[in-house]
Design a protein around this motif. Structure first.
Motif, PDB file in Angstrom:
ATOM      1  N   PHE A 120      -1.176  -2.000  -0.853  1.00 22.02           N
ATOM      2  CA  PHE A 120      -0.709  -3.388  -0.834  1.00 22.02           C
ATOM      3  C   PHE A 120       0.779  -3.486  -1.175  1.00 22.02           C
ATOM      4  CE2 PHE A 120      -5.263  -4.718  -1.340  1.00 22.02           C
ATOM      5  CZ  PHE A 120      -5.310  -5.483  -0.177  1.00 22.02           C
ATOM      6  N   SER A 123       2.648  -2.358   1.881  1.00 21.98           N
ATOM      7  CA  SER A 123       2.502  -3.338   2.968  1.00 21.98           C
ATOM      8  C   SER A 123       3.535  -4.443   2.801  1.00 21.98           C
ATOM      9  CB  SER A 123       1.090  -3.933   2.965  1.00 21.98           C
ATOM     10  OG  SER A 123       0.132  -2.953   3.309  1.00 21.98           O
ATOM     11  N   TYR A 124       3.773  -4.835   1.546  1.00 17.31           N
ATOM     12  CA  TYR A 124       4.820  -5.822   1.285  1.00 17.31           C
ATOM     13  C   TYR A 124       6.207  -5.230   1.555  1.00 17.31           C
ATOM     14  CZ  TYR A 124       8.393  -8.196  -1.430  1.00 17.31           C
ATOM     15  OH  TYR A 124       9.566  -8.778  -1.816  1.00 17.31           O
ATOM     16  N   ILE A 234      -6.298   0.469   4.642  1.00 18.11           N
ATOM     17  CA  ILE A 234      -5.720  -0.627   3.854  1.00 18.11           C
ATOM     18  C   ILE A 234      -4.534  -1.275   4.553  1.00 18.11           C
ATOM     19  CG2 ILE A 234      -4.522  -1.181   1.686  1.00 18.11           C
ATOM     20  CD1 ILE A 234      -6.119   1.229   0.458  1.00 18.11           C
ATOM     21  N   MET A 235      -3.667  -0.454   5.159  1.00 19.42           N
ATOM     22  CA  MET A 235      -2.380  -0.959   5.630  1.00 19.42           C
ATOM     23  C   MET A 235      -2.388  -1.405   7.094  1.00 19.42           C
ATOM     24  SD  MET A 235       0.106   1.794   3.691  1.00 19.42           S
ATOM     25  CE  MET A 235       1.608   0.894   4.070  1.00 19.42           C
TER      26      MET A 235
END
Length: 293
Positions: A120, A123-124, A234-235
């Motif tokens: 996460f 990803s940001y 996740i990404m």
């Protein structure tokens, strides 16, 4: 206590671990091989045996080739650059510099985060327009609105690999650092007296004596690369398209998204075979080099 009683006692001590190993390791592997030649959907226990249809389907759909290609690229980049960066960092942290204990702790911090937290965060960082990198680019006068490495098929896989390198660099560095600290100072001093430069000492003394550490790190990196799943899931969720579909991710998708447990098992058998062959060959070759040094 006679020898026969001692032997029986030894077997009794080993028995619980053996049962655990057979029940939770060997038995599931055998079941995967069984399911791979069936139409089992993961829910209904009744299923039919369909021979090699699942394997043939994987080839025809191109899933196998694409997943293997992505996984091998992921593994190669992860092993090569992950270990090079870790080795360079270990050499730096092994120098007599002020505050090196703090630097070593900082280098290890990424390892402490869970994969989902790391996924996460990055990803940001990679987010187009409002992400960290885009914001920094804007701050220095560069248009970063089009910066979107996770959204482009040619860069997504490499962007994810970089995240895994960042996450694992601390562990690899610690192993290399431990190896460097076992090298006798007498060897280094003898090399300096003989007129060896810092590069020659590193090339012909330090790196050969790190053979055991290199074997450990390369083997762990290969295994982690071949079973890559967390960050593609996740990404990018395997995207864009199939650009980040790795073997383990595709197994998960077949089994839990599409309820094609038989096909997932077939792909699992392929992944298991590839991992065993590659790691086996790798360890044998690295061990031979250790002996020859």
């Amino acid at each position: 206590m006679n020898s026969s009683v001692m032997k029986r006692s030894m077997y009794l001590f080993v028995l619980p671990a053996l049962i655990f190993y057979l029940l939770f390791w060997i038995f599931p592997i055998l079941k995967i091989f069984q399911y791979s030649v069936s139409d089992y959907n993961g829910f209904v226990q009744k299923f039919n045996y369909i021979g090699m249809d699942n394997y043939i389907s994987l080839f025809k759909e191109g899933v196998l080739v694409n997943s293997i290609k992505n996984t091998l690229i992921y593994t190669a980049v992860f092993v090569l650059f992950g270990n090079i960066f870790s080795l360079c960092l270990a050499f730096i942290l092994n120098m007599n510099i002020a505050g090196k204990g703090v630097y070593r702790s900082v280098a290890y911090i990424p390892t402490l985060f869970s994969a989902i937290v790391v996924g996460f965060i990055w990803s940001y960082v990679y987010m187009p327009d409002s992400g960290l990198i885009s914001s920094v680019l804007k701050a220095i006068g560069i248009d970063g609105s089009d910066f979107n490495p996770l959204g482009v098929g040619t860069t997504a896989l490499y962007a994810i690999v970089f995240v895994e390198i960042w996450k694992n660099i601390g562990t690899n560095t610690i192993i290399f650092l431990a190896g460097l600290q076992t090298i006798p100072n007498e060897l280094i001093e003898a090399g300096k007296i003989d007129g060896c430069s810092s590069w020659k000492l590193t090339r012909y003394v330090r790196i050969p004596l790190l053979a055991a550490s290199i074997t450990i790190n390369v083997t762990l990196s290969v295994v982690n690369g071949l079973k890559a799943f967390d960050y593609p899931f996740i990404m990018t969720n395997g995207g864009p398209g199939t650009a980040t579909n790795t073997l383990i991710f595709k197994i998960f998708k077949y089994a839990y998204n599409e309820q094609l447990f038989g096909k997932a098992s077939a792909l699992g058998v392929v992944a298991f075979t590839i991992i065993i062959i590659i790691t086996g060959i790798l360890v044998m070759n690295l061990r031979k080099k250790e002996v020859s040094l």
